[in-house]
Design an enzyme around this catalytic site. Structure first.
Site, PDB file in Angstrom:
ATOM      1  N   GLU A   1       0.894  -1.174   0.000  1.00 29.12           N
ATOM      2  CA  GLU A   1       0.000   0.000   0.000  1.00 29.12           C
ATOM      3  C   GLU A   1       0.920   1.208   0.000  1.00 29.12           C
ATOM      4  O   GLU A   1       1.508   1.550   1.023  1.00 29.12           O
ATOM      5  CB  GLU A   1      -0.892  -0.013   1.255  1.00 29.12           C
ATOM      6  CG  GLU A   1      -1.785  -1.239   1.393  1.00 29.12           C
ATOM      7  CD  GLU A   1      -2.895  -1.287   0.367  1.00 29.12           C
ATOM      8  OE1 GLU A   1      -3.076  -0.297  -0.377  1.00 29.12           O
ATOM      9  OE2 GLU A   1      -3.586  -2.319   0.290  1.00 29.12           O
TER      10      GLU A   1
ATOM     11  N   CYS B   1      -2.107   9.416   2.357  1.00 29.84           N
ATOM     12  CA  CYS B   1      -1.745   8.874   1.034  1.00 29.84           C
ATOM     13  C   CYS B   1      -2.771   9.286  -0.014  1.00 29.84           C
ATOM     14  O   CYS B   1      -2.440   9.398  -1.182  1.00 29.84           O
ATOM     15  CB  CYS B   1      -1.596   7.365   1.101  1.00 29.84           C
ATOM     16  SG  CYS B   1      -3.003   6.563   1.862  1.00 29.84           S
TER      17      CYS B   1
HETATM   18  P1  NAD Z   1       8.384   4.682   4.763  1.00 33.25           P
HETATM   19  O1  NAD Z   1       8.428   3.928   3.484  1.00 33.25           O
HETATM   20  O2  NAD Z   1       9.499   5.591   5.083  1.00 33.25           O
HETATM   21  O3  NAD Z   1       8.307   3.661   6.006  1.00 33.25           O
HETATM   22  C1  NAD Z   1       7.263   2.740   6.150  1.00 33.25           C
HETATM   23  C2  NAD Z   1       7.696   1.646   7.112  1.00 33.25           C
HETATM   24  O4  NAD Z   1       8.756   0.884   6.524  1.00 33.25           O
HETATM   25  C3  NAD Z   1       8.226   2.126   8.455  1.00 33.25           C
HETATM   26  O5  NAD Z   1       7.757   1.267   9.464  1.00 33.25           O
HETATM   27  C4  NAD Z   1       9.729   1.993   8.291  1.00 33.25           C
HETATM   28  O6  NAD Z   1      10.416   1.830   9.518  1.00 33.25           O
HETATM   29  C5  NAD Z   1       9.819   0.734   7.452  1.00 33.25           C
HETATM   30  N1  NAD Z   1      11.051   0.574   6.682  1.00 33.25           N
HETATM   31  C6  NAD Z   1      11.890   1.543   6.251  1.00 33.25           C
HETATM   32  N2  NAD Z   1      12.897   0.998   5.535  1.00 33.25           N
HETATM   33  C7  NAD Z   1      12.679  -0.333   5.512  1.00 33.25           C
HETATM   34  C8  NAD Z   1      13.360  -1.433   4.923  1.00 33.25           C
HETATM   35  N3  NAD Z   1      14.465  -1.271   4.199  1.00 33.25           N
HETATM   36  N4  NAD Z   1      12.859  -2.677   5.094  1.00 33.25           N
HETATM   37  C9  NAD Z   1      11.729  -2.865   5.803  1.00 33.25           C
HETATM   38  N5  NAD Z   1      11.037  -1.872   6.383  1.00 33.25           N
HETATM   39  C10 NAD Z   1      11.507  -0.617   6.242  1.00 33.25           C
HETATM   40  O7  NAD Z   1       6.978   5.428   4.783  1.00 33.25           O
HETATM   41  P2  NAD Z   1       6.433   6.475   5.842  1.00 33.25           P
HETATM   42  O8  NAD Z   1       7.170   7.756   5.674  1.00 33.25           O
HETATM   43  O9  NAD Z   1       6.346   5.860   7.187  1.00 33.25           O
HETATM   44  O10 NAD Z   1       4.925   6.663   5.316  1.00 33.25           O
HETATM   45  C11 NAD Z   1       4.583   7.595   4.359  1.00 33.25           C
HETATM   46  C12 NAD Z   1       4.318   6.940   3.016  1.00 33.25           C
HETATM   47  O11 NAD Z   1       3.350   5.909   3.166  1.00 33.25           O
HETATM   48  C13 NAD Z   1       3.750   7.896   1.996  1.00 33.25           C
HETATM   49  O12 NAD Z   1       4.334   7.669   0.743  1.00 33.25           O
HETATM   50  C14 NAD Z   1       2.281   7.528   1.961  1.00 33.25           C
HETATM   51  O13 NAD Z   1       1.623   7.871   0.756  1.00 33.25           O
HETATM   52  C15 NAD Z   1       2.340   6.052   2.175  1.00 33.25           C
HETATM   53  N6  NAD Z   1       1.076   5.531   2.678  1.00 33.25           N
HETATM   54  C16 NAD Z   1       0.318   4.748   1.882  1.00 33.25           C
HETATM   55  C17 NAD Z   1      -0.919   4.278   2.326  1.00 33.25           C
HETATM   56  C18 NAD Z   1      -1.794   3.397   1.483  1.00 33.25           C
HETATM   57  O14 NAD Z   1      -2.724   2.813   2.017  1.00 33.25           O
HETATM   58  N7  NAD Z   1      -1.550   3.275   0.198  1.00 33.25           N
HETATM   59  C19 NAD Z   1      -1.365   4.638   3.599  1.00 33.25           C
HETATM   60  C20 NAD Z   1      -0.549   5.450   4.387  1.00 33.25           C
HETATM   61  C21 NAD Z   1       0.667   5.885   3.925  1.00 33.25           C
END
Ligand code: NAD
Length: 531
Positions: A235, A269
């Site tokens: 997502e 998002c």
């Molecule tokens: P992010 O990608 O920075 O982090 C998401 C999660 O992944 C965190 O828990 C982080 O610790 C973990 N993570 C980071 N690097 C990783 C790795 N190498 N391996 C495994 N896990 C890892 O995202 P964010 O800044 O927390 O969230 C914002 C983003 O999420 C925006 O792009 C937003 O649009 C998206 N989002 C999408 C939805 C949806 O339903 N489509 C909903 C909410 C947010």
């Protein structure tokens, strides 16, 4: 990883410290989850539904504490936290309680193929086992909750890793599961960042991952998960367009778009980030939207009169500022906002509206994820659809019009996972919906029937009880080849001439054929192949 010091984006106060989960304990947590999943998958669906009933009540009772924690740790106003963090999982649980039982019940299938008749066939749904839920910070309660309740209902176990920006809310969420009647270890908490996420993805017993976050990290997660053939649901980010047609209700549309662009300080998002407006109403719409945005009260998230709180961290504020500066340098007209509200604090950014946007601006291409909305005039609906689709994002989109026929015609033309008409960002709160993106915005679905089936492995059970060997078993022979060839020639050309030829050729083979199956019973199946 060092201890995580959790600071409130609202005022910088320290809310707590969290110990990241040591990487070496993750394998034993996974084993515990695996044992819990084994036990849980034997539990009848009605008992699983009962556990969700308990959880739903508990979540609703704990609403005030959860909303306050989210307001402090993540920065959205308390009333907004009640609405957007608690309603969606409540609705999801309601869907599962009411619909999940019959959707997951074994299903009889009646095959129609000529050689498949006479079999008893059933579809069954099996959980995968242990899942990793890797969550973002922007909806730190509702996103993992919606995913976890669905995993639990489908008989899976989960290890959830919250964002290191919102670990306290993550811990609160997991504690709710530990307070209801579920096997020990079914839902567990892993604190930390990328190393902990990677450790979960590396473990071969983790059979699936639901990742919610940014596109680049989502790609890395999918690549890692592929090494152990895990099921992957991604997502990811969005760049949602809203299309305002000339017949829209201007006042309501401006109000709706102002909310959908600024809810959670634009860190959603499915925030409206691009607006395409038919030229006939462009200036009046801008005027109405400007008025709505100027009325938004920015302030401390614990103040009940606050509409919008701070952004989560300096990196978010800086991205918004960069997109604003880029748009202004490229001809954008700044109608309101465009600055940090320093008197409130360094993370409070004013709701910002930029008119005369075009596709050359960063803010029209990349996810801003902050309180900025850009508006571009378009000649007509076709241009609006083309521009909305000219993006690698495809999460959701909205159409604003009074004309039902027009909406019905245009909605399917939008390349995204959900289209809302005269509203935006409502689908996550609807447990019956389908949630997920087209294109770079994701893979797989959560919510509703199709989200449910993502979390189970379908098993087909086909039974036959007969003394007759199947026609295609050994020994192969020239006779079997001739029969097969003749049959296919007849199916390829079901003319009267070929039918007569087939009857002539098959007549001497009837004894041979009936040793394997009943040609008469198979006939309706063959006729289907011909149509
Ligand atoms: P992010 O990608 O920075 O982090 C998401 C999660 O992944 C965190 O828990 C982080 O610790 C973990 N993570 C980071 N690097 C990783 C790795 N190498 N391996 C495994 N896990 C890892 O995202 P964010 O800044 O927390 O969230 C914002 C983003 O999420 C925006 O792009 C937003 O649009 C998206 N989002 C999408 C939805 C949806 O339903 N489509 C909903 C909410 C947010």
């Amino acid at each position: 990883m060092n201890r995580i010091v959790v600071k409130s984006p609202a005022d910088g106060s320290v809310l707590g410290e969290v110990e990241p989960t040591p990487l070496e304990v993750i394998p034993s947590m996974v084993e515990r989850a695996h044992r819990a999943a084994r036990e849980w998958q034997e539990t009848p669906l009605r008992e699983r539904a009962e556990a969700l009933r308990q959880l739903r009540r508990l979540l609703l009772k704990e609403r005030a504490a959860l909303a306050e924690l989210v307001a402090r740790e993540q920065g959205k106003p308390r009333v907004e936290a009640l609405i957007v963090e608690i309603f969606p999982p409540v609705d999801m649980m309601t869907f599962l309680i009411y619909e999940g039982g019959h959707l997951l019940r074994p299903r009889a299938i009646r095959p129609k193929g000529p050689f498949m008749r006479g079999r008893t066939c059933t579809l069954q749904f099996h959980p995968y086992g242990v899942w990793a839920v890797i969550a973002p910070w922007n909806y730190p309660a509702s996103i993992p909750l919606v995913q976890l309740v669905s995993l639990v209902f489908t008989g899976n176990a989960a290890l959830v890793k919250p964002s290191p920006l919102t670990p306290l809310t993550g811990a609160f969420v997991v504690e709710l599961f530990q307070r209801v009647n579920l096997p020990d270890g079914l839902v567990q908490l892993v604190q930390g960042g990328a190393p902990q996420g990677q450790a979960l993805l590396e473990h071969p017993r983790v059979r699936g991952v639901i990742f919610t976050g940014s596109i680049p990290i989502g790609r890395a997660v999918a690549a890692k998960a592929a090494e152990t053939n895990k099921k992957v649901i991604l997502e990811l980010g969005g760049k949602d367009p809203a299309i305002v047609l000339a017949d829209a209700d201007l006042e309501r549309t401006a109000r709706g778009i102002a909310w959908a662009a600024m809810v959670n300080a634009g860190q959603t998002c499915v925030s409206v980030e691009r607006v395409y407006v038919e030229r006939a109403i462009y200036e009046p719409f801008l005027h109405a939207l400007q008025a709505e945005l100027s009325n938004i009260r920015v302030g401390h998230p614990l103040d009940d009169e606050t509409d919008m709180g701070p952004v989560i961290a300096p990196f978010q504020r800086d991205r918004v500022q960069a997109h604003v500066e880029d748009a202004c340098a490229k001809g954008g007209r700044l109608l309101t906002g465009g600055k940090v509200l320093g008197e409130l604090g360094e993370l409070y950014y004013a709701p910002t509206l930029i008119a005369d946007a075009h596709e050359g601006m960063l803010g029209m291409q990349e996810e801003t994820f902050g309180p900025l909305v850009l508006v571009q005039p378009v000649a007509d609906e076709q241009e609006a659809i083309d521009r909305a689709n000219a993006s690698m994002f495809g999460l959701t989109a909205s159409l604003w019009t009074r004309d039902r026929q027009r909406a019905k015609r245009l909605a399917p033309l939008l390349e995204c996972g959900a289209v809302t008409v005269n509203s935006h960002a409502v689908t996550f709160g609807d447990g019956y919906s389908s949630w997920g993106g087209f294109k770079d915005s994701g893979i797989g679905r959560t919510h509703g029937e199709f989200g449910l089936y993502e979390l189970v492995q379908t098993q087909y059970i086909s039974e036959i009880y007969t003394h007759k060997p199947e026609l295609w078993w050994y020994p192969y022979s020239a006779r079997l080849r001739r029969i097969t060839d003749e049959l296919m020639a007849w199916l390829a050309e079901p003319s009267l001439r070929m039918s007569l030829r087939a009857m002539r050729r098959f007549a001497p083979e009837m004894r041979y054929l009936t040793r394997h199956f009943s040609p008469l019973k198979a006939m309706p199946g063959f006729l289907r192949y011909m149509r």
